[in-house]
Design a protein around this motif. Sequence first.
Motif, PDB file in Angstrom:
ATOM      1  N   VAL A 156       0.834  -1.210   0.000  1.00 52.24           N
ATOM      2  CA  VAL A 156       0.000   0.000   0.000  1.00 52.24           C
ATOM      3  C   VAL A 156       0.867   1.257   0.000  1.00 52.24           C
ATOM      4  O   VAL A 156       0.629   2.209  -0.754  1.00 52.24           O
ATOM      5  N   GLN A 157       1.892   1.276   0.836  1.00 57.97           N
ATOM      6  CA  GLN A 157       2.796   2.423   0.952  1.00 57.97           C
ATOM      7  C   GLN A 157       3.367   2.806  -0.413  1.00 57.97           C
ATOM      8  O   GLN A 157       3.406   3.999  -0.786  1.00 57.97           O
ATOM      9  N   ASN A 158       3.810   1.813  -1.188  1.00 58.67           N
ATOM     10  CA  ASN A 158       4.413   2.107  -2.492  1.00 58.67           C
ATOM     11  C   ASN A 158       3.425   2.733  -3.448  1.00 58.67           C
ATOM     12  O   ASN A 158       3.750   3.708  -4.144  1.00 58.67           O
ATOM     13  N   TYR A 159       2.205   2.191  -3.504  1.00 59.34           N
ATOM     14  CA  TYR A 159       1.228   2.706  -4.464  1.00 59.34           C
ATOM     15  C   TYR A 159       0.813   4.144  -4.133  1.00 59.34           C
ATOM     16  O   TYR A 159       0.710   4.991  -5.025  1.00 59.34           O
ATOM     17  N   LEU A 160       0.577   4.423  -2.860  1.00 58.86           N
ATOM     18  CA  LEU A 160       0.169   5.779  -2.493  1.00 58.86           C
ATOM     19  C   LEU A 160       1.302   6.772  -2.696  1.00 58.86           C
ATOM     20  O   LEU A 160       1.093   7.883  -3.212  1.00 58.86           O
TER      21      LEU A 160
END
Length: 377
Positions: free
Chosen positions: A278-282
Amino acid sequence: MAKVVIIGPAHPLRGGLATFNQRLAQEFNSMGHNCSIYSFSLQYPKFIFPGTTQYTDEPAPKDLTIHTVINSVNPLNWISVGKRLRYEKPDIIVVRFWLPLMGPALGTILRQVRKNKHTRIICIADNVIPHEKRPGDTPFTRYFLKSCDAFITMSEKVLSDLRLFTDKPAQLVQHPLYDNFGPIIPKATARQNLGLDPSKKIILFFGFIRAYKGLDLLLKAMQELKTTDNISDPASGVSLMVAGEFYEDQAPYQELIKQLEIKGSLILRTDFIPDSEVQNYLCAADAVIQPYKNATQSGVTPLAYHFEKPMVVTNVGGLPSLVPNRKAGLVVNPTPQAIAGGIREFYRLGEDYFIPHLRSEKLKYSWSNIVNAVFSL
């Protein structure tokens, strides 16, 4: 110290509800209470579950007690779990309600619990009137709501819907920030982790893909941007990254992409996005786009706040009150033309324009607020 039980999805079930419940349990515990979760051994029968799997491969959260015991379709199980909780005598049960289909199971469990004349039952209502209507919605919802003492909603829209059914005590608390997906990382690092061009303009549609979320409107907006693409357009060359699993037939979307001839402007990552990613996509995105056709609140909004990503949202349901226009993002009408205009305006203003507003707004979204609301109710 209070003994608290949360009833709702938790590990090994996946998705936003499980993430929320686990983070809320951690908050209760960090404030000195004793909180456990009663989750589902069977949440949805396979024939009605729209995704590929209901379960995560990720490790269980540390320091949480999760009882995987509720079978949503077995009435004998509802009575058994209800009796177990009745004798356990928690001071407070916090129960999640998001779908009328869960009304018979949860309502029966809670009726058993109430017989101990001790436990107070507080519902966090994500939806009262569902996005997609089905036979039985109203009686199932009424049956469940009657088993609760008080309610927390996370948008004015759900509070208004609730008042069509009951006048029991209720309190509005904004959806807390999802702060359990790690810190903000540099955009270049996130893009490198995902194999994305560090120099591209990238906007993000994130989460499960369902009809009410308006991905079709966003795809048409991308064609609007493509057909007027020129070097002076602030959104020139923008790509849309769609990150999330289809919760309905994807064929109409694939056909629409083909008709609109926009495949080259899309980055499709339409498998389930695990928590660890999630961290990477946001962080990889310039902005988060929520082109919803109707909405109560959205779990994507607190994610965007946590990672300090500006939002372009449609003027439906609770979204405008969660995303102050021209501060945390831009609010537009739910049409392809208006969404395209919002994306252009975002790039004209620039990402940095929104950051100070995002940082001040995100202070409102604390997990302690929802714990305090439970105790005040």
